[in-house]
Design a protein around this motif. Structure first.
Motif, mmCIF file in Angstrom:
data_model
loop_
_atom_site.group_PDB
_atom_site.id
_atom_site.type_symbol
_atom_site.label_atom_id
_atom_site.label_comp_id
_atom_site.label_asym_id
_atom_site.label_seq_id
_atom_site.Cartn_x
_atom_site.Cartn_y
_atom_site.Cartn_z
ATOM 1 N N ASP A 69 12.840 4.047 4.783
ATOM 2 C CA ASP A 69 11.490 3.663 4.356
ATOM 3 C C ASP A 69 10.479 4.764 4.679
ATOM 4 N N LYS A 72 11.044 7.698 2.257
ATOM 5 C CA LYS A 72 10.592 7.369 0.899
ATOM 6 C C LYS A 72 9.076 7.378 0.835
ATOM 7 N N CYS A 73 8.435 6.857 1.868
ATOM 8 C CA CYS A 73 6.975 6.857 1.904
ATOM 9 C C CYS A 73 6.454 8.290 1.959
ATOM 10 N N GLY A 76 6.382 9.807 -1.295
ATOM 11 C CA GLY A 76 5.580 9.111 -2.291
ATOM 12 C C GLY A 76 6.388 8.217 -3.209
ATOM 13 N N GLU A 78 7.388 5.128 -2.471
ATOM 14 C CA GLU A 78 6.887 3.755 -2.396
ATOM 15 C C GLU A 78 5.939 3.653 -1.219
ATOM 16 N N GLN A 79 5.158 2.589 -1.232
ATOM 17 C CA GLN A 79 4.221 2.328 -0.145
ATOM 18 C C GLN A 79 4.975 1.846 1.082
ATOM 19 N N MET A 80 4.519 2.258 2.235
ATOM 20 C CA MET A 80 5.103 1.771 3.495
ATOM 21 C C MET A 80 4.743 0.302 3.601
ATOM 22 N N SER A 81 5.720 -0.550 3.823
ATOM 23 C CA SER A 81 5.469 -1.982 3.917
ATOM 24 C C SER A 81 5.024 -2.306 5.340
ATOM 25 N N LEU A 82 3.913 -2.999 5.447
ATOM 26 C CA LEU A 82 3.386 -3.387 6.738
ATOM 27 C C LEU A 82 3.580 -4.873 6.943
ATOM 28 N N ALA A 87 -2.431 -4.769 8.448
ATOM 29 C CA ALA A 87 -3.380 -4.015 7.646
ATOM 30 C C ALA A 87 -4.786 -4.593 7.739
#
Length: 88
Positions: A69, A72-73, A76, A78-82, A87
């Motif tokens: 993750d 990949k972030c 670029g 995908e967005q880093m999942s929080l 957030a």
């Protein structure tokens, strides 16, 4: 070629030959199972990845997924999942 005269060595060799034959049979069965799954619409490549992941200890798998993750972030992809609430 000289005949093997050591009976214990002969037994080991014969046992290894039998095991190699069994291994080939099992390998053929695994291949047939992947082909059967493919004929039912499943992707064997993804199934192999799942099998590889299932062989890993859970903590190693989680660490690998977290690093994947992050990479990949960073690229670029995908967005880093929080987690929820982080957030906010």
């Amino acid at each position: 070629m000289a005949e093997v005269t050591d009976p214990q060595l002969r037994l080991f060799i014969e046992r290894i030959q039998r095991l190699e034959e069994e291994k080939k049979g099992i390998s053929d069965d695994v291949r047939d199972t992947y082909n059967e799954a493919k004929s039912q619409g499943y992707d064997p490549k993804i199934m192999r990845q799942i099998i590889r992941l299932l062989k890993m200890p859970a903590h190693d798998r989680k660490e690998m997924e977290a690093l994947l993750d992050v990479y990949k972030c960073a690229l670029g992809m995908e967005q880093m999942s929080l987690p929820l609430g982080v957030a906010a």
